[in-house]
Design an enzyme around this catalytic site. Structure first.
Site, PDB file in Angstrom:
ATOM      1  N   GLY A  70      29.707  55.572  19.535  1.00  0.00           N
ATOM      2  CA  GLY A  70      29.736  54.586  18.449  1.00  0.00           C
ATOM      3  C   GLY A  70      28.950  53.357  18.845  1.00  0.00           C
ATOM      4  N   LYS A 114      24.754  59.916  20.216  1.00  0.00           N
ATOM      5  CA  LYS A 114      24.612  58.810  19.264  1.00  0.00           C
ATOM      6  C   LYS A 114      23.304  59.051  18.524  1.00  0.00           C
ATOM      7  CE  LYS A 114      26.900  55.211  22.017  1.00  0.00           C
ATOM      8  NZ  LYS A 114      26.654  54.120  22.986  1.00  0.00           N
ATOM      9  N   ASP A 137      33.745  53.773  30.724  1.00  0.00           N
ATOM     10  CA  ASP A 137      32.318  53.602  30.417  1.00  0.00           C
ATOM     11  C   ASP A 137      31.803  52.382  31.162  1.00  0.00           C
ATOM     12  OD1 ASP A 137      29.779  53.463  29.347  1.00  0.00           O
ATOM     13  OD2 ASP A 137      30.418  53.180  27.263  1.00  0.00           O
ATOM     14  N   GLU A 149      31.418  57.481  32.022  1.00  0.00           N
ATOM     15  CA  GLU A 149      30.212  57.408  31.200  1.00  0.00           C
ATOM     16  C   GLU A 149      29.208  56.441  31.823  1.00  0.00           C
ATOM     17  OE1 GLU A 149      31.420  56.476  27.211  1.00  0.00           O
ATOM     18  OE2 GLU A 149      29.391  56.099  26.502  1.00  0.00           O
ATOM     19  N   LYS A 174      36.156  50.082  29.074  1.00  0.00           N
ATOM     20  CA  LYS A 174      34.908  49.589  29.621  1.00  0.00           C
ATOM     21  C   LYS A 174      35.203  49.106  31.038  1.00  0.00           C
ATOM     22  CE  LYS A 174      32.054  49.892  26.090  1.00  0.00           C
ATOM     23  NZ  LYS A 174      30.811  50.688  26.161  1.00  0.00           N
ATOM     24  N   SER A 220      37.384  52.487  21.912  1.00  0.00           N
ATOM     25  CA  SER A 220      36.708  51.907  23.058  1.00  0.00           C
ATOM     26  C   SER A 220      37.285  50.514  23.270  1.00  0.00           C
ATOM     27  CB  SER A 220      35.204  51.834  22.755  1.00  0.00           C
ATOM     28  OG  SER A 220      34.528  51.148  23.774  1.00  0.00           O
ATOM     29  N   LYS A 229      39.118  54.767  25.767  1.00  0.00           N
ATOM     30  CA  LYS A 229      37.976  54.583  26.681  1.00  0.00           C
ATOM     31  C   LYS A 229      37.988  53.137  27.128  1.00  0.00           C
ATOM     32  CE  LYS A 229      33.114  53.971  25.507  1.00  0.00           C
ATOM     33  NZ  LYS A 229      31.923  54.639  24.934  1.00  0.00           N
ATOM     34  N   ASP A 238      25.213  58.586  28.508  1.00  0.00           N
ATOM     35  CA  ASP A 238      25.063  57.984  27.185  1.00  0.00           C
ATOM     36  C   ASP A 238      23.627  57.440  27.103  1.00  0.00           C
ATOM     37  OD1 ASP A 238      25.007  56.230  25.005  1.00  0.00           O
ATOM     38  OD2 ASP A 238      26.745  55.052  25.585  1.00  0.00           O
TER      39      ASP A 238
END
Ligand code: SMG
Ligand code: MG
Length: 368
Positions: free
Chosen positions: A286, A258, A184, A209, A158, A135, A156, A234
């Site tokens: 995570g 998660k 995300d 996400e 952000k 991430s 991934k 998520d």
């Protein structure tokens, strides 16, 4: 088993680089750990709550408070506790899933260590190595971002308004068509941004996400109708029941699991199982875990429904040192993978001197 004591430890874990998401910049984790002392031995659990209530409503001080005043006293009073009974015993407290999950994980660790079984074996893990993603936080510049994204099976990014199309385009160019790439947003957009988010379609992302609010299932369902990129929830997925609801409403076609967010590894297994039945792919999220939580996540990610690489990075992605042995990416045929621990419980050993040396405050011991 009988629980004789519950200890709360707070450990300062500086990050090797600042981690920026749409809700802020983080430079360290103040990790809350719980240790249960039982008649069959000890177990450790990690609470994934952040220091502040930004990713979710839970935060470290709140989790420590609810454990100290409500959750731990209940477990300490119960004559017989097993990991499978923790959620039921603690159900009288509304919410506080991350706090409950930490206790359940500690009980499970003690229970499995006592019988020499690993988390992976208990979960029904089928893989011995798992594919790892990374991430990548919002970076100060695109060049700095490009320097960060090597060695993992998928990236991934952000994103937030003002940091989306351009970094995605640049990283897609760097990875080539076959590189696995996803984004995300941590709730940074609203449905009014749908046309803008549609501009991500040409980049062939695995998923987007959580673009919208945790509670806003309807807008995610609407967006999923408007864009090609699969929508993956998520923050919204707080239980197996909510996962089914979101899937049936068309709000998520892939699910991020998660354990902390859903109240524990046992509920995470139920999310996995129901998604598998519904043919919905899942992957392991995570929360910048130390080795305790990372070990358990890697074991979870070894279940057959986890068909996409998880946010199960090497420890060194976040920390220079850790309170357990480090998780290091494999090489050769296991490049970009982590080995699933096979030792009893989480399979990692907690370095008590590290926990004491990095303590942010004296630990608290609760007894029945
Ligand atoms: O552990 O590699 C990790 C972090 C992965 O991006 C990550 N987690 O929304 O999925 C997410 C975030 C939540 C943590 S931000 C503090
Ligand atoms: Mg997320």
């Amino acid at each position: 088993m009988r629980i004789d004591a519950v200890e709360l430890h707070r450990v300062g874990m500086p990050l090797v680089r600042p981690f920026e998401t749409s809700f802020g910049v983080q430079t360290a984790r103040a990790v809350l750990l719980v240790r249960v002392r039982t008649d069959v031995g000890d177990g450790w659990g990690e609470c994934v709550a952040g220091s502040e209530p930004f990713y979710s409503s839970e935060y470290v001080d709140g989790a420590a408070h609810v454990i100290e005043h409500y959750l731990a006293p209940t477990l300490l009073r119960a004559p017989d506790v097993t990991a499978a009974s923790v959620a039921r015993l603690l159900a009288f407290v509304a919410g506080h899933r991350m706090a409950k999950a930490a206790l359940e994980a500690a009980v499970l660790d003690a229970e499995l260590r006592a019988v020499g079984r690993s988390f992976g074996e208990y979960f029904g893990a089928t893989a011995t190595w798992v594919d790892c993603g990374v991430s990548v936080g919002i970076a100060p510049s695109i060049d700095e971002l490009l320097a960060e994204v090597a060695g993992y099976k998928r990236i991934k990014l952000k994103v937030k308004p003002g940091w989306d199309l351009e970094p995605v385009a640049r990283v897609r160019e760097l990875l080539g068509r076959d590189g696995l790439l996803q984004v995300d947003a941590n709730t940074a957009y609203t449905l009014a941004d749908a046309e803008h988010l549609k501009k991500l379609d040409p980049f062939d992302l695995l998923l987007i996400e959580q673009p919208f609010d945790e509670e806003d299932i309807a807008s995610h369902a609407a967006l999923a109708q408007m864009i090609e990129t699969p929508v993956c929830l998520d923050e919204s997925i707080l239980s197996a029941a909510l996962a089914v609801d979101a899937i049936e409403r068309g709000a998520t076609s892939i699910v991020n699991i998660k354990a902390g967010r859903v109240g524990g590894y046992l509920e995470a297994l139920r999310v996995h199982d129901i998604c598998r039945e519904l043919a919905v792919p899942v992957w392991c999220g995570g929360m910048l875990e130390t080795g305790i939580g990372r070990a358990a996540n890697v074991a979870l990610a070894a279940l057959p429904g986890f068909t996409l690489p998880g946010d199960t990075s090497a420890s060194s992605r976040y920390f220079a040192d850790d309170l357990t042995e480090l998780f290091v990416l494999g090489t050769g045929e296991h490049a970009g993978q982590l080995r699933v621990p096979t030792g009893p419980g989480t399979g990692v050993e907690v370095d008590e001197a590290f926990v004491t040396g990095r303590a942010l405050s004296p630990h608290v011991t609760l007894r029945g």
